[in-house]
Structures are given as structure tokens and as C-alpha cells.
Design an enzyme around this catalytic site. Structure first.
Site, short mmCIF file in Angstrom:
data_model
loop_
_atom_site.label_atom_id
_atom_site.label_comp_id
_atom_site.label_asym_id
_atom_site.label_seq_id
_atom_site.Cartn_x
_atom_site.Cartn_y
_atom_site.Cartn_z
N ASN A 9 0.91 -1.14 0.05
CA ASN A 9 -0.07 -0.05 0.02
C ASN A 9 0.94 1.20 0.11
OD1 ASN A 9 -1.91 1.95 0.62
ND2 ASN A 9 -2.33 1.46 2.60
N LYS A 11 0.22 4.42 -0.37
CA LYS A 11 -0.54 5.63 0.37
C LYS A 11 -0.37 6.61 -0.62
CE LYS A 11 0.43 3.48 4.67
NZ LYS A 11 0.13 3.53 6.07
N HIS A 95 -9.46 1.15 4.59
CA HIS A 95 -8.43 1.28 5.24
C HIS A 95 -8.45 2.15 6.26
CE1 HIS A 95 -3.96 2.50 6.13
NE2 HIS A 95 -3.59 1.30 5.40
N GLU A 97 -6.83 4.45 7.59
CA GLU A 97 -6.46 6.03 7.24
C GLU A 97 -7.71 6.55 6.56
OE1 GLU A 97 -2.65 5.54 5.53
OE2 GLU A 97 -2.01 4.87 7.24
N GLU A 167 -5.57 -4.91 10.32
CA GLU A 167 -4.47 -4.12 10.78
C GLU A 167 -4.89 -3.25 12.04
OE1 GLU A 167 -2.44 -2.94 6.74
OE2 GLU A 167 -4.28 -1.69 6.99
N GLY A 173 2.44 2.13 10.83
CA GLY A 173 3.32 3.18 10.63
C GLY A 173 3.99 3.72 12.02
N SER A 213 3.37 -2.25 10.45
CA SER A 213 4.81 -2.35 10.58
C SER A 213 5.43 -3.72 10.19
CB SER A 213 5.07 -2.24 12.07
OG SER A 213 4.55 -0.57 12.14
C1 PEP Z 1 -0.82 0.05 5.80
O1 PEP Z 1 -0.75 1.10 5.44
O2 PEP Z 1 -1.84 -0.63 5.61
C2 PEP Z 1 0.10 -0.41 6.81
C3 PEP Z 1 0.03 -1.40 7.32
O3 PEP Z 1 1.39 0.50 6.86
P1 PEP Z 1 2.70 0.03 7.65
O4 PEP Z 1 3.20 -1.15 7.00
O5 PEP Z 1 3.63 1.17 7.36
O6 PEP Z 1 2.54 -0.11 9.18
#
Ligand code: PEP
Length: 249
Positions: A9, A11, A95, A97, A167, A173, A213
């Protein structure tokens, strides 16, 4: 055995030129990799560059969202047919975000999921608790609510292409990763909800990815878990060598 999906992803990162440069470096690093499905979800404007770079490889492309109307006066929105036409096979839906910054609710997630499935896309539905919910011991309720509302009105015949990403929002992040046990427990709750909505056979085949992460250093421990059917990777998917290492966990 469920084939794992390792999805990037991106973003709101990378211009089309940067996306092209990524693909030039990434494609040779994963050439011939058949064990897992590889997916890249770039910003809309980079889809053409990634589709182009992925030609002749087994890398698949996804969008990061779609709107629920087919077409119309909805400035700034993108329809499922548009991303299909641009070469996407996958789409991320719900997601955290989007939920956190753009007013996404369980209800709008449900609408997007329905139209994405209707258009033949393979949605990766994101669910997960925020830190306060984990600390208040309501993770299970949150996951059951997010899943059951997302699945509302969707028939099991339509759901075949669905995957889900667990998630935990506190791990996105932040550098914090769920332990394999936390992820496995959440995945079994999600699988139960899927069985409830779409039947046991569907639930056994459903791919449930972990996101939060994931990086080269922890990918193999997480991916070795039977309950974890892949990864949705944000930050660590932006560099070709880092994402290639995760793909090859
Ligand atoms: C994501 O954007 O779905 C995500 C898991 O980000 P990160 O790997 O940076 O934690």
C-alpha cells in the site's frame, strides 16, 4: 494451504516517474516468484506506470479505494469500472486512514465493498482496532462489528473474491507489530464472522492478511503463522529491495 498475498500500500507516495523507477528495480528482484501473490496498490495516478512495469510478470495491481456510484457528478471520485479499465485487479477498502481522516464508516465501507465485488475486483477489506479499543478489551467486539457491517447484504456467491486485512491501527506506521498470537487471535475472530456470513467452506478459503509495521526483519516470523495468509505493507513497500525481501520472506 492458502496461497499468501503480499500487498504493497503506497498510500500518498510516489509520482508516476518514481513509480516507474520502482518497477524497473523491483521486477527483476521478484522474477519467477510463484509462492505468493504479489500486489502493488499505488495512488491512482501511478496505476498506469505500475501496470506497464508489471506487464509479463505475475505482479498484480490494485487501487487504494473506489467510490460506490457507477458514474456521475462526483468530482474527485473514481469508480470501480475506472480502476478495472486502468488494469487493476485488486482494491483496498476501508483502510484505517480512510476511516480516521476521510469520514469512512462501516456503512460506507459496506457500499464500497459491494460495488467493488460487483465490478469483479478483488477487495482487500481492512479491519482493526485502535489502541483505546485494545486497552478497553473490546477488540473482539470491534472486529465483529466491522466485519458484520461490511458484509451486510453481500451474498456468498458474490464474496468469492474477498480478502481481509487485519490491521491493528496502533501498529500502522508506528514500528509496533502485533505479536503472532495477537494476530492469530484476531484472524480467528474474523474467520468466524466470515463463516457466519458466507459459510464455513468460504471461510476456510478466505485469505486474511496481517498489516501493521511489517518489514523485512519481521516478515518471516509473521508469515510462518498458519493463520496469517499474507501481509499488507505500507512504509516498507516503498523501496524495491525492502518490499522484495518481504515478498521472499
Ligand atoms: C498500511 O498502510 O496498511 C500499513 C500496514 O502501513 P505500515 O506497514 O507502514 O504500518
Amino acid at each position: 494451504m492458502r496461497k499468501k498475498i503480499i500487498a504493497a500500500n503506497w498510500k500518498m507516495y510516489k509520482t508516476p516517474a518514481e513509480a516507474r523507477e520502482f518497477m524497473e528495480k523491483f521486477v527483476p528482484l521478484v522474477a519467477g516468484h510463484e509462492r505468493d501473490e504479489i500486489v502493488i496498490c499505488p495512488p491512482y495516478v501511478d496505476i498506469a506506470a505500475v501496470v506497464d512495469g508489471a506487464k509479463g510478470t505475475n505482479i498484480k495491481v490494485g487501487a487504494q479505494d473506489v467510490y460506490w456510484e457507477k458514474e456521475g457528478a462526483y468530482t474527485g471520485q473514481i469508480s470501480p469500472a475506472m480502476v478495472v479499465g486502468a488494469g487493476c485487479e485488486f482494491v483496498i477498502i476501508g483502510h484505517s486512514e480512510r476511516r480516521q481522516y476521510f469520514g469512512e464508516t462501516d456503512d460506507t465501507v459496506n457500499r464500497r465493498l459491494e460495488v467493488a465485488l460487483e465490478a469483479g475486483l478483488r477487495p482487500i477489506l481492512c479491519v482493526g482496532e485502535v489502541l483505546e479499543e485494545r486497552e478497553a478489551n473490546i477488540t473482539e467486539d470491534v472486529l465483529r462489528r466491522q466485519c458484520s457491517r461490511a458484509f451486510r447484504g453481500i451474498g456468498s456467491n458474490k464474496a468469492a473474491k474477498l480478502s481481509i486485512a487485519y490491521e491493528p491501527v496502533w501498529a500502522i506506521g508506528t514500528g509496533k507489530t502485533a505479536t503472532p498470537k495477537i494476530a492469530a487471535d484476531a484472524h480467528s475472530i474474523i474467520r468466524e464472522e466470515a463463516a457466519h456470513a458466507f459459510g464455513g467452506e468460504f471461510a476456510q478459503k478466505l485469505r486474511i492478511l496481517y498489516g501493521g509495521s511489517v518489514k523485512p526483519e519481521n516478515a518471516s516470523e509473521l508469515m510462518a503463522q498458519e493463520e496469517i495468509d499474507g501481509a499488507l505493507v505500507g512504509g516498507a513497500s516503498l523501496k524495491p529491495d525492502s518490499f522484495a525481501k518481504i515478498v521472499k520472506w
